[in-house]
Design a protein around this motif. Structure first.
Motif, PDB file in Angstrom:
ATOM      1  N   GLY A   1      -0.289   4.453   2.075  1.00 30.83           N
ATOM      2  CA  GLY A   1       0.516   5.183   3.052  1.00 30.83           C
ATOM      3  C   GLY A   1       0.380   6.680   2.900  1.00 30.83           C
ATOM      4  O   GLY A   1       0.302   7.424   3.888  1.00 30.83           O
ATOM      5  N   TRP A   2       0.346   7.150   1.653  1.00 28.11           N
ATOM      6  CA  TRP A   2       0.166   8.585   1.422  1.00 28.11           C
ATOM      7  C   TRP A   2      -1.150   9.078   2.026  1.00 28.11           C
ATOM      8  O   TRP A   2      -1.191  10.142   2.648  1.00 28.11           O
TER       9      TRP A   2
ATOM     10  N   PHE B   1       5.063  -0.142  -6.575  1.00 33.38           N
ATOM     11  CA  PHE B   1       5.435   0.823  -5.533  1.00 33.38           C
ATOM     12  C   PHE B   1       4.376   1.913  -5.406  1.00 33.38           C
ATOM     13  O   PHE B   1       3.957   2.270  -4.300  1.00 33.38           O
TER      14      PHE B   1
ATOM     15  N   LEU C   1       5.417  -2.282   1.209  1.00 30.67           N
ATOM     16  CA  LEU C   1       5.717  -0.967   0.646  1.00 30.67           C
ATOM     17  C   LEU C   1       4.690   0.097   1.000  1.00 30.67           C
ATOM     18  O   LEU C   1       4.795   1.232   0.524  1.00 30.67           O
TER      19      LEU C   1
ATOM     20  N   ARG D   1       2.096   2.427  -2.128  1.00 28.05           N
ATOM     21  CA  ARG D   1       2.356   3.614  -1.328  1.00 28.05           C
ATOM     22  C   ARG D   1       1.148   4.560  -1.277  1.00 28.05           C
ATOM     23  O   ARG D   1       1.074   5.408  -0.373  1.00 28.05           O
ATOM     24  N   THR D   2       0.201   4.417  -2.202  1.00 28.02           N
ATOM     25  CA  THR D   2      -0.994   5.260  -2.159  1.00 28.02           C
ATOM     26  C   THR D   2      -1.695   5.139  -0.809  1.00 28.02           C
ATOM     27  O   THR D   2      -2.164   6.127  -0.240  1.00 28.02           O
TER      28      THR D   2
ATOM     29  N   ASP E   1       4.198   1.993   3.543  1.00 27.57           N
ATOM     30  CA  ASP E   1       4.756   3.228   4.091  1.00 27.57           C
ATOM     31  C   ASP E   1       6.199   2.986   4.489  1.00 27.57           C
ATOM     32  O   ASP E   1       6.610   1.844   4.742  1.00 27.57           O
ATOM     33  N   HIS E   2       6.980   4.073   4.533  1.00 25.27           N
ATOM     34  CA  HIS E   2       8.385   3.947   4.934  1.00 25.27           C
ATOM     35  C   HIS E   2       8.898   5.291   5.415  1.00 25.27           C
ATOM     36  O   HIS E   2       9.819   5.866   4.843  1.00 25.27           O
TER      37      HIS E   2
ATOM     38  N   LEU F   1       7.219  10.830  -7.081  1.00 27.11           N
ATOM     39  CA  LEU F   1       7.643   9.449  -7.319  1.00 27.11           C
ATOM     40  C   LEU F   1       8.219   9.266  -8.716  1.00 27.11           C
ATOM     41  O   LEU F   1       9.107   8.444  -8.939  1.00 27.11           O
TER      42      LEU F   1
ATOM     43  N   THR G   1       6.227  11.130   0.191  1.00 30.20           N
ATOM     44  CA  THR G   1       5.345  11.233   1.359  1.00 30.20           C
ATOM     45  C   THR G   1       5.378  12.650   1.924  1.00 30.20           C
ATOM     46  O   THR G   1       4.344  13.188   2.346  1.00 30.20           O
TER      47      THR G   1
END
Length: 418
Positions: free
Chosen positions: A385-386, A378, A232, A382-383, A234-235, A265, A241
């Motif tokens: 990826g952000w 999540f 999870l 995702r942090t 990044d996507h 989110l 994002t």
């Protein structure tokens, strides 16, 4: 060819899946996604090998889609941002050119995050946070009402950690990476523990486990959690994002950019899906069958959570990996069976596959976690990826994420009308 059933007039003509897709300008899989969201109705053909759709409904949806796209935007056109981070192709996705599913299974969440940030694997990578950052975050989170949700806590923790960091406005690559490696463990440490006597382990997954479940952290489910975090990370440009990149484009510091992502989110159309799938699984387990539960969801006009994804015509690769790993978790067997029942029941009228929210719900249900646990997983995942996207955006021209508005209001007039 448009089919017309015996005894029906032209106003009730039916379209095949292919014809509906062509009229809408989408893939056939997207047509079934419209059905799952209640935007179209479908009817099985006499042979049971396909579905037909009311031509009037399809044409009305096509008109709405064209109207929503606006006259200045070509049908199907979307905002695009050049990125070197994540590529999604058919039923696979890649982090910096490496298969993301393979990375997440073979490497820890921290190692996957390092790869996304730097393009290098740091074997044994570990994230630690300074005590002042953790203390500030915990004090802020402890002051929240008891009913505060996980995203509330994480967002408040990010703001508190920012105030405790006098160097937060340094946007150089080394400084941002240093923030990344301390902010993630700070966010986790600020969450209340659920397991009495929980002692933080070395990895993010170990620390997070005691804040999600009261059960001991057995090796197999802990590996599933760690892999989930990696899957999870990044996507592509999800809504949260994009918000992070807009903040970074305005040169907001890393904490503020992450806070922007957390704010988006929390919206019910982005972060709530795993919780809805969790509750759906519990209902199926209680009823003993997916059929009555799915029927009630559809009768109420609700989309069945945990199914379908706009970027994958087939099964979500993240779900495929997690379902395989959950086979090695004995406690997950009932929830896995319920998830398969949901997919099989829904497949009778819509060609939809399981997505990562359903797989994540199997983990949260089988390990005694709350419905909000998936949202927490999540957000923490995702942090990383952000921050990768913020770091990439800091290297671009400032304020480039500034679209032009298309004014559709009243015509300008001289003076003010009385």
């Amino acid at each position: 060819m448009r089919d017309q059933e015996p005894g029906r007039g032209p106003a009730e003509r039916r379209l095949s899946t292919k014809e509906a897709a062509e009229l809408l300008g989408v893939k056939p899989e997207t047509v079934y996604a419209y059905v799952s969201r209640g935007q179209l109705s479908s009817r099985r053909t006499a042979g049971g090998r396909g579905s037909t759709f009311d031509a009037g409904e399809v044409e009305a949806l096509a008109r709405r889609n064209r109207r929503d796209s606006g006259p200045s935007q070509a049908p199907g056109a979307e905002l695009s941002v050049r990125t070197r981070l994540t590529l999604i192709e058919e039923d696979r996705y890649y982090y910096r050119g490496a298969d993301a599913a393979e990375l997440a299974v073979r490497h820890s969440y921290e190692e996957v995050a390092e790869w996304l940030w730097t393009g290098r694997i740091r074997p044994g990578a570990a994230f630690t946070a300074p005590a002042p950052s953790i203390d500030a975050a915990r004090r802020a989170v402890d002051a929240l009402p008891a009913h505060a949700g996980p995203t509330d806590r994480l967002r408040v923790a990010a703001v508190a950690a920012a105030v405790a960091d006098p160097l937060r406005f340094d946007l150089s690559e080394d400084a941002v990476l240093g923030t990344a490696r301390t902010l993630i463990p700070t966010l986790v440490a600020a969450l209340p523990t659920r397991r009495p006597g929980h002692r933080d382990g070395r990895s993010v997954a170990q620390r997070l486990w005691g804040r999600l479940s009261r059960l001991p952290a057995a090796e197999a489910p802990l590996h599933v959690l760690d892999t989930t975090l990696g899957l999870l990370v990044d996507h592509d440009l999800a809504a949260s994002t994009l918000a992070v990149r807009v903040a970074a484009s305005a040169r907001a510091h890393t904490y503020a950019a992450v806070s922007a992502g957390l704010g988006v989110l929390e919206g019910p159309l982005h972060g709530a899906a795993s919780g809805l799938a969790h509750r759906l699984l519990l209902d199926v387990l209680e009823q003993g069958s997916a059929a009555p539960v799915i029927a009630e969801e559809l009768r109420s006009g609700r989309r069945v959570p945990g199914l379908g994804h706009r970027l994958y015509p087939g099964e979500d690769p993240r779900a495929r990996v997690l379902f395989a790993l959950l086979e090695d978790v004995p406690e997950a067997a009932p929830a896995l069976a319920a998830a398969r029942d949901i997919v099989a029941t829904t497949a009778r009228h819509a060609s939809l596959h399981a997505n990562v929210d359903l797989a994540l719900a199997v983990l949260t249900v089988s390990c005694g976690m709350a419905a909000s646990a998936g949202e927490t997983v999540f957000a923490v995942a995702r942090t990383a990826g952000w921050i990768a996207h913020a770091l990439e955006e800091y290297g671009e021209r400032p304020l480039r994420m500034r679209p032009s508005g298309q004014y559709v209001g009243a015509e300008p007039v001289r003076g003010v009308r009385e």
